[in-house]
Design an enzyme around this catalytic site. Structure first.
Site, mmCIF file in Angstrom:
data_model
loop_
_atom_site.group_PDB
_atom_site.id
_atom_site.type_symbol
_atom_site.label_atom_id
_atom_site.label_comp_id
_atom_site.label_asym_id
_atom_site.label_seq_id
_atom_site.Cartn_x
_atom_site.Cartn_y
_atom_site.Cartn_z
ATOM 1 N N GLN A 21 0.803 -1.219 0.000
ATOM 2 C CA GLN A 21 0.000 0.000 0.000
ATOM 3 C C GLN A 21 0.844 1.282 0.000
ATOM 4 O O GLN A 21 0.322 2.352 -0.285
ATOM 5 C CB GLN A 21 -0.951 -0.012 1.209
ATOM 6 C CG GLN A 21 -1.996 -1.096 1.091
ATOM 7 C CD GLN A 21 -2.848 -1.224 2.343
ATOM 8 O OE1 GLN A 21 -2.497 -1.930 3.264
ATOM 9 N NE2 GLN A 21 -3.961 -0.513 2.384
ATOM 10 N N HIS A 115 1.177 -9.273 4.402
ATOM 11 C CA HIS A 115 0.032 -8.361 4.476
ATOM 12 C C HIS A 115 -0.656 -8.368 3.100
ATOM 13 O O HIS A 115 -0.384 -7.528 2.243
ATOM 14 C CB HIS A 115 0.485 -6.947 4.871
ATOM 15 C CG HIS A 115 -0.645 -6.039 5.276
ATOM 16 N ND1 HIS A 115 -0.706 -5.401 6.493
ATOM 17 C CD2 HIS A 115 -1.774 -5.666 4.624
ATOM 18 C CE1 HIS A 115 -1.816 -4.663 6.559
ATOM 19 N NE2 HIS A 115 -2.478 -4.804 5.425
ATOM 20 N N ASN A 159 -1.471 -10.865 8.212
ATOM 21 C CA ASN A 159 -2.460 -9.822 8.481
ATOM 22 C C ASN A 159 -3.837 -10.271 8.001
ATOM 23 O O ASN A 159 -3.997 -10.651 6.837
ATOM 24 C CB ASN A 159 -2.068 -8.544 7.728
ATOM 25 C CG ASN A 159 -3.084 -7.429 7.920
ATOM 26 O OD1 ASN A 159 -3.164 -6.846 8.990
ATOM 27 N ND2 ASN A 159 -3.870 -7.145 6.891
ATOM 28 N N GLU A 160 -4.794 -10.231 8.886
ATOM 29 C CA GLU A 160 -6.201 -10.499 8.560
ATOM 30 C C GLU A 160 -6.400 -11.742 7.695
ATOM 31 O O GLU A 160 -6.819 -11.649 6.538
ATOM 32 C CB GLU A 160 -6.842 -9.278 7.890
ATOM 33 C CG GLU A 160 -6.910 -8.084 8.819
ATOM 34 C CD GLU A 160 -7.749 -6.930 8.266
ATOM 35 O OE1 GLU A 160 -8.083 -6.953 7.069
ATOM 36 O OE2 GLU A 160 -8.073 -6.028 9.053
HETATM 37 C C1 FCB Z 1 -7.657 -3.645 6.672
HETATM 38 C C2 FCB Z 1 -6.314 -3.908 6.020
HETATM 39 C C3 FCB Z 1 -5.505 -2.685 5.728
HETATM 40 C C4 FCB Z 1 -6.373 -1.521 5.299
HETATM 41 C C5 FCB Z 1 -7.518 -1.308 6.257
HETATM 42 C C6 FCB Z 1 -8.400 -0.140 5.927
HETATM 43 O O1 FCB Z 1 -8.551 -4.630 6.286
HETATM 44 O O2 FCB Z 1 -5.539 -4.749 6.844
HETATM 45 O O3 FCB Z 1 -4.527 -3.030 4.793
HETATM 46 O O4 FCB Z 1 -6.779 -1.673 4.001
HETATM 47 O O5 FCB Z 1 -8.296 -2.461 6.309
#
Ligand code: FCB
Length: 399
Positions: A21, A115, A159-160
């Protein structure tokens, strides 16, 4: 009524970014490829992003001058392993310089190892759902070890994972022309979710990440709120979207909580944002109290695991709304801490106005970035949040 609270000793106070990003030119990643396909999901490609691959020193200088003591950033697998089993020592050295550069500026680095983006070759062989993806992840972690050999107290494997598994389902729908549900969120790709849990566990057992580093992952928390009578409809969604991934964090050194808004659920599933509600630039409901619920729900499923808020923020062009949102979110966070929830840090998303997975318009940054010159300009929210880090006191609540 605003309240003040001293930050506990050692509490992490930072801002977050991710490689794809912010870095720019991440041409070897699956996302770059996706950005150049014909899909309505992509409004514009990431291009040069914030040029942070070259300007990371400026980013860190600003955060440290503003008063932050911590910085969460990610390293890019697509740069470190451009072809299978071919590692770039230059990329590894680059990220090592970032770790050292953070310390030189008084910032503790929290390093995310994955990520959202993977190398193109990884996606071409079937992504996470393909056999052996966890072995490949473990090989990458081992090769990248010089980045975090010393000076990285907290490493975040993935991440997520729930968003990664959702994107896998979206990607498949795109390739097969399948219709996605219009309300609420699509279901996750189960094979991807299982593979991510395995990949995370590989990190836990690996000597590369433990025992010298605190190890965890960050889960996107949806703050589910079933309407009365809709509990039965909510249960399987919450289980698949959140609970299995939280349970996978049991036994970890910490768990990352990422919260932006709530998801209300009716008898037929997730409900759209109510007409009358304030929406942010990402289309999400302005609902800062989600953070308090997110840490409480996460703690309930991971007894004994300390929490770190690794993302929380708002996409808005009006920085006064950002301050308002964050103030109310911090109020709900500190009230959960007063009730005994063990929270060890807060990272705001995001340090910079960056690429938001298909477009630049949802501006989450506390620092504005000029899209032509890449000049950085801190917003009032950056000074406001940074001062809390310097003074080690949180002032939160409705203004
Ligand atoms: C999350 C992501 C991050 C960003 C935020 C707004 O889902 O981890 O990269 O896009 O949302």
């Amino acid at each position: 009524m605003a309240h003040t609270r001293h930050l506990p000793d050692g509490f992490l106070w930072g801002a977050s970014t991710s490689a794809h990003q912010t870095e720019g030119g991440n041409t070897n990643s699956d996302w770059w490829q996706f950005e150049h396909m014909q899909t309505p999901l992509i409004k514009e490609p990431s291009g040069d992003a914030c040029d942070s691959y070259h300007r990371w020193r400026e980013d860190m200088d600003l955060l440290s001058e503003l008063g932050f003591t911590d910085y969460r950033f990610s390293i890019e697998w697509a740069r470190i392993e451009p072809e299978p089993d071919e590692f770039s020592q230059a990329a590894i050295a680059h990220y090592r310089r970032m770790v050292e550069g953070a310390h030189e500026r008084g910032l503790r680095p929290l390093v995310t190892l994955h990520h959202f983006t993977t190398p193109r070759w990884f996606m071409e062989r079937g992504g996470w759902a393909a056999t052996g993806s966890d072995d490949l992840f473990a090989r990458y972690l081992t090769a990248a070890a010089p980045v975090y050999a010393t000076g990285v107290e907290h490493a975040c494997t993935i991440n997520e994972p729930n968003m990664v598994a959702m994107m896998a389902a979206v990607h498949r729908a795109h390739l097969t022309g399948q219709q996605l549900p219009t309300a609420g969120m699509p279901l996750l790709d189960g094979a991807t979710s299982d593979a991510l849990i395995r990949a995370h566990a590989r990190g836990r057992s690996s000597q590369v990440l433990r025992p010298t580093r605190a190890y965890g992952w960050s889960v996107a928390n949806q703050a589910y709120q079933p309407l009365p009578g809709a509990e039965a409809a909510a249960a399987p969604i919450q289980r698949q979207w959140e609970d299995v991934l939280l349970e996978a964090a049991r036994g970890d050194d910490w768990l990352g909580v990422q919260s932006y808004t709530r998801t209300r659920i009716g008898p037929d599933g997730p409900l759209p944002v109510p007409e009358e509600a304030e929406r942010t630039l990402s289309g999400w409901e302005f609902y800062p109290q989600a953070l308090g619920q997110a840490v409480r729900d996460s703690a309930a499923l991971t007894p004994g695991v300390p929490l770190i808020v690794t993302e929380n923020g708002i996409a808005t062009a009006d920085d006064t709304r950002r301050i308002q949102y964050t103030s109310e979110a911090l109020e709900s966070l500190t009230s959960a801490m007063d009730d005994g929830i063990d929270v060890r840090g807060y990272f705001h998303w995001s340090a910079l106005d960056n690429y938001e997975w298909g477009r630049y318009t949802p501006t989450f940054g506390i620092i504005a970035v000029d899209r032509e010159t890449f000049a950085r300009t801190p917003k009032p929210s950056a000074a406001w949040l940074g001062a809390m880090g310097r003074e080690r006191v949180v002032t939160a609540g409705a203004a």
